[in-house]
Design a protein around this motif. Structure first.
Motif, PDB file in Angstrom:
ATOM      1  N   ALA B  16       0.792  -1.285   0.176  1.00 58.84           N
ATOM      2  CA  ALA B  16      -0.055   0.190  -0.150  1.00 58.84           C
ATOM      3  C   ALA B  16       0.978   1.352  -0.040  1.00 58.84           C
ATOM      4  O   ALA B  16       0.471   2.358  -0.501  1.00 58.84           O
ATOM      5  CB  ALA B  16      -0.959   0.256   1.224  1.00 58.84           C
ATOM      6  N   SER B  35      -4.720  10.029  -6.225  1.00 61.39           N
ATOM      7  CA  SER B  35      -6.131   9.564  -6.493  1.00 61.39           C
ATOM      8  C   SER B  35      -6.624   8.388  -5.606  1.00 61.39           C
ATOM      9  O   SER B  35      -5.993   8.195  -4.526  1.00 61.39           O
ATOM     10  CB  SER B  35      -6.309   9.241  -7.949  1.00 61.39           C
ATOM     11  N   ASN B  36      -7.862   7.943  -5.720  1.00 61.48           N
ATOM     12  CA  ASN B  36      -8.598   6.913  -4.914  1.00 61.48           C
ATOM     13  C   ASN B  36      -7.489   5.699  -4.780  1.00 61.48           C
ATOM     14  O   ASN B  36      -6.834   5.335  -5.947  1.00 61.48           O
ATOM     15  CB  ASN B  36      -9.943   6.358  -5.533  1.00 61.48           C
ATOM     16  N   SER B  37      -7.420   5.298  -3.542  1.00 63.29           N
ATOM     17  CA  SER B  37      -6.676   3.979  -3.177  1.00 63.29           C
ATOM     18  C   SER B  37      -4.901   4.233  -3.614  1.00 63.29           C
ATOM     19  O   SER B  37      -4.472   3.157  -3.986  1.00 63.29           O
ATOM     20  CB  SER B  37      -7.062   2.772  -3.738  1.00 63.29           C
ATOM     21  N   GLY B  39      -2.814   5.409  -1.593  1.00 64.45           N
ATOM     22  CA  GLY B  39      -2.193   5.446  -0.234  1.00 64.45           C
ATOM     23  C   GLY B  39      -2.196   6.379   0.692  1.00 64.45           C
ATOM     24  O   GLY B  39      -1.456   6.486   1.693  1.00 64.45           O
ATOM     25  N   LYS B  40      -2.945   7.205   0.528  1.00 68.51           N
ATOM     26  CA  LYS B  40      -3.081   8.587   1.326  1.00 68.51           C
ATOM     27  C   LYS B  40      -3.322   8.208   2.613  1.00 68.51           C
ATOM     28  O   LYS B  40      -2.749   8.696   3.815  1.00 68.51           O
ATOM     29  CB  LYS B  40      -4.007   9.478   0.846  1.00 68.51           C
ATOM     30  N   THR B  41      -4.830   7.277   2.642  1.00 66.59           N
ATOM     31  CA  THR B  41      -4.972   6.929   4.176  1.00 66.59           C
ATOM     32  C   THR B  41      -3.977   6.198   4.976  1.00 66.59           C
ATOM     33  O   THR B  41      -3.980   6.251   6.122  1.00 66.59           O
ATOM     34  CB  THR B  41      -6.514   6.131   4.104  1.00 66.59           C
ATOM     35  N   THR B  42      -3.519   5.237   4.227  1.00 66.35           N
ATOM     36  CA  THR B  42      -2.417   4.319   4.822  1.00 66.35           C
ATOM     37  C   THR B  42      -1.129   5.179   5.317  1.00 66.35           C
ATOM     38  O   THR B  42      -0.784   4.716   6.338  1.00 66.35           O
ATOM     39  CB  THR B  42      -1.973   3.161   3.944  1.00 66.35           C
ATOM     40  N   GLN B 206      -7.509  14.364  -2.821  1.00 70.53           N
ATOM     41  CA  GLN B 206      -7.493  13.762  -4.331  1.00 70.53           C
ATOM     42  C   GLN B 206      -7.634  14.852  -5.340  1.00 70.53           C
ATOM     43  O   GLN B 206      -6.670  14.774  -6.464  1.00 70.53           O
ATOM     44  CB  GLN B 206      -8.837  13.170  -4.480  1.00 70.53           C
ATOM     45  N   GLU B 222       1.230   7.871  -6.130  1.00 68.43           N
ATOM     46  CA  GLU B 222       0.342   7.046  -6.899  1.00 68.43           C
ATOM     47  C   GLU B 222       0.971   5.681  -6.749  1.00 68.43           C
ATOM     48  O   GLU B 222       2.021   5.171  -6.691  1.00 68.43           O
ATOM     49  CB  GLU B 222       0.974   7.086  -8.431  1.00 68.43           C
ATOM     50  N   ASN B 223      -0.147   4.753  -6.438  1.00 71.08           N
ATOM     51  CA  ASN B 223      -0.002   3.166  -6.316  1.00 71.08           C
ATOM     52  C   ASN B 223       1.033   3.054  -5.069  1.00 71.08           C
ATOM     53  O   ASN B 223       1.817   2.327  -5.233  1.00 71.08           O
ATOM     54  CB  ASN B 223       0.432   2.628  -7.246  1.00 71.08           C
ATOM     55  N   GLY B 224       0.945   3.872  -3.997  1.00 73.23           N
ATOM     56  CA  GLY B 224       1.886   4.098  -3.057  1.00 73.23           C
ATOM     57  C   GLY B 224       3.118   4.581  -3.081  1.00 73.23           C
ATOM     58  O   GLY B 224       4.018   4.414  -2.186  1.00 73.23           O
TER      59      GLY B 224
END
Ligand SMILES: Nc1ncnc2c1ncn2[C@@H]1O[C@H](COP(=O)(O)OP(=O)(O)O)[C@@H](O)[C@H]1O
Ligand SMILES: [Mg+2]
Lengths: 290, 248
Positions: B16, B35-37, B39-42, B206, B222-224
């Motif tokens: 992540a 963008s969505n997923s 890795g921001k929240t992680t 986002q 992007e993508n972690g």
């Protein structure tokens, strides 16, 4: 006869409420279903009895110690057992029921059975109320029940610990971000529930005797009250206690005591068919829950 | 103030966060844009310690789903293994995504719950400064938080984080789902907090448009993985950023 039945129904209801309120509080705060609740109730009574009769301590000191010890046992149960299975309801139930079973059957094995195992009433006197005699102990039970409900309300609404309880009951992860150590709060919730079981035993046991079987009874009564009330809801516990409490006493007086159990079970079934999540189910207000 | 070095977070085998590094200096507003997923929240959960709590709870149940590698230095101290409540005591406070409030408590009670670690008088003072920052909340103080609009809930969520008393405030998508007008109010409030309250802010978003003008530095994820970093102005000029994060 009618007024007298009402008086005893009120007392019976408050007794049920006292038996259930600790179980409910623990569940409402941390989601832990503590099936050792009845065993903790009996454990505290035996501890009281031993301090009183074996060590010769005064009753109120014995009671105080037994409440503290039971509270500690609740905390240890969380720290060493529940912490691992928290959130997996079936494992919680099996683990806590197993602990309860061990406690109760140990006392049975050690031979703690018989009428001599009881606790003294606080003040030995009685009053004439609404055409019936009511002893002081039963009056104290009603008073304690009222004080406890009010005290718990004050605690959960006006102390920072109580407010943290309300926070974790709603959203554990958000509570974590506010610096609330949720493991600590959950420990407290189980130990507070255990302490409430002990407090209930201290005042209710003098009406009867201490026996392992009573531990299972108390658990079943607490479950019945909490299921009717909607697990986790304090308002629900109060209402449900009064429904069952009145149903039991009125059946006793007007039909026959053989029917008491059946009427209570019928009350449970009727409520659950009409409202499967209980009168004040989880979806309902937190206000009602703790 | 905060240095993240080669942070990696795995959920089982899924990566992540991949070798993510960033730096936050005292008094800055730093943006994490992705963008969505992405890795921001992680990342936010790693900074606040929630990920450690999740990992501890997984471990107790016997699973080993979450793995964290790398360093998070806060004022020079590595806090990767510090639990959330201890990080809060150090002044790192997260406001989670989707305006997390206690829906069944009133606005005032939400703020009081947030004052758990503080003395009664301090809480009272902190609550009145929250009402000063978001006057709308004061009029709603007896309303249940669950009945507030998204914007009001977001203000309350930020207000709760403020009552806790942050030195480093982490805001996970504070503008998500808000109208442009409310977004502007929230961004203005964030700038005020930095300027007047000397609070350092890391926020994730986002869409870059509402935040780029106010951030001192941005990290595009992007993508972690960190793909680009620069000052707000630099990022605003970057054509790739324009096409990727100024849409919608
Ligand atoms: N608890 C989790 N378990 C498994 N995978 C997760 C979990 N949380 C996040 N992920 C995965 O990690 C990646 C990053 O997610 P997240 O940090 O939530 O992104 P963002 O906040 O930028 O939308 C996503 O691929 C997501 O599916
Ligand atoms: Mg997110």
């Amino acid at each position: 006869m009618f007024l007298g039945t009402v008086v005893y129904a009120v007392i019976n209801s408050v007794i049920l409420m006292l038996m259930a309120i600790g179980f409910n509080l623990t569940f409402g705060i941390s989601g832990v279903a503590n099936f050792a609740h009845g065993a903790l109730y009996i454990l505290s009574a035996y501890v009281s009895w031993m301090l009183l009769n074996m060590l010769g301590l005064p009753f109120f000191i014995s009671a105080l110690f037994s409440i503290l010890i039971t509270t500690l046992v609740g905390a240890l149960m969380y720290r060493f057992v529940l912490i691992r299975v928290r959130g997996q309801v079936l494992s919680e139930v099996i683990a806590t029921f197993g602990i309860g079973l061990a406690i109760l059957e140990l006392f049975r094995y050690l031979g703690f059975v018989g009428f001599e195992y009881t606790l003294p009433v606080f003040i030995d006197t009685s009053f004439f109320v609404a055409g019936v005699y009511v002893d002081m102990q039963r009056i104290l039970i009603v008073v304690l029940g009222a004080v406890l409900v009010f005290g718990l309300w004050l605690f959960t609404h006006h102390t920072s610990l109580g407010l943290a309880f309300r926070g974790i009951a709603q959203d554990e992860r958000t509570a974590l971000t506010l610096g609330i150590d949720t493991d600590w709060i959950a420990t407290l919730s189980v130990s507070l529930g255990a302490g409430l079981a002990a407090l209930a035993a201290t005042i209710i046991i003098p009406l009867g005797s201490i026996s392992p079987g009573e531990g299972y009874d108390v658990l079943i009564k607490a479950l019945a009250v909490c299921i009717i009330g909607g697990l986790g809801s304090t308002g629900g516990v109060i209402v449900a206690s009064f429904i069952i409490g009145f149903a039991e006493r009125f059946t006793d007086s007007y039909i026959s005591s053989h029917w008491t159990m059946i009427v209570s079970l019928a009350a449970i079934l009727i409520v659950l068919t009409m409202k499967p999540s209980g009168l004040f189910g989880k979806q309902k207000e937190l206000e009602e829950r703790i | 103030m905060l240095v993240v070095k080669n942070l990696m977070v795995f959920f089982e085998n899924a990566l992540a966060l991949n070798d993510f590094s960033m730096e936050v200096r005292e008094g800055e507003i730093v943006g994490v844009i992705g963008s969505n997923s992405a890795g921001k929240t992680t990342l936010m959960n790693s900074l606040s310690g929630l990920i450690i709590d999740m990992r501890v709870k997984e471990l107790r149940k016997g699973g080993e789903r979450i793995t964290v590698y790398g360093e998070i230095l806060y004022n020079g101290e590595d806090i990767v293994e510090v639990k959330p409540s201890d990080r809060v005591k150090k002044g790192i406070v997260l406001s989670r995504e989707r305006h997390p409030v206690f829906p069944e408590s009133s606005v005032l009670e939400n703020l009081k719950i947030a004052g758990y670690l503080k003395k009664r008088e301090e809480v009272r003072g902190a609550i009145s400064s929250v009402f000063e920052l978001f006057p709308a909340l004061e009029d709603l103080k007896n309303r249940k938080a669950g009945f507030l609009s998204g914007g009001e809930q977001q203000m309350l969520a930020i207000g709760m984080a403020l009552v806790v008393g942050p030195r480093l405030l982490l805001l996970d998508e504070p503008l998500l789902g808000l109208s442009p007008l409310v977004q502007k109010a929230v961004v203005d409030a964030i700038v005020r907090l930095r300027d007047e309250g000397s609070i350092t802010v890391v926020l994730s978003e986002q869409f870059a448009r509402p935040v780029l003008p106010v951030i001192d530095r941005g990290y595009i994820i992007e993508n972690g993985m960190l793909t680009l970093t620069g000052s707000g102005a630099e990022l605003m000029e970057n054509p790739e950023i324009k096409s990727a994060y100024f849409g919608v």
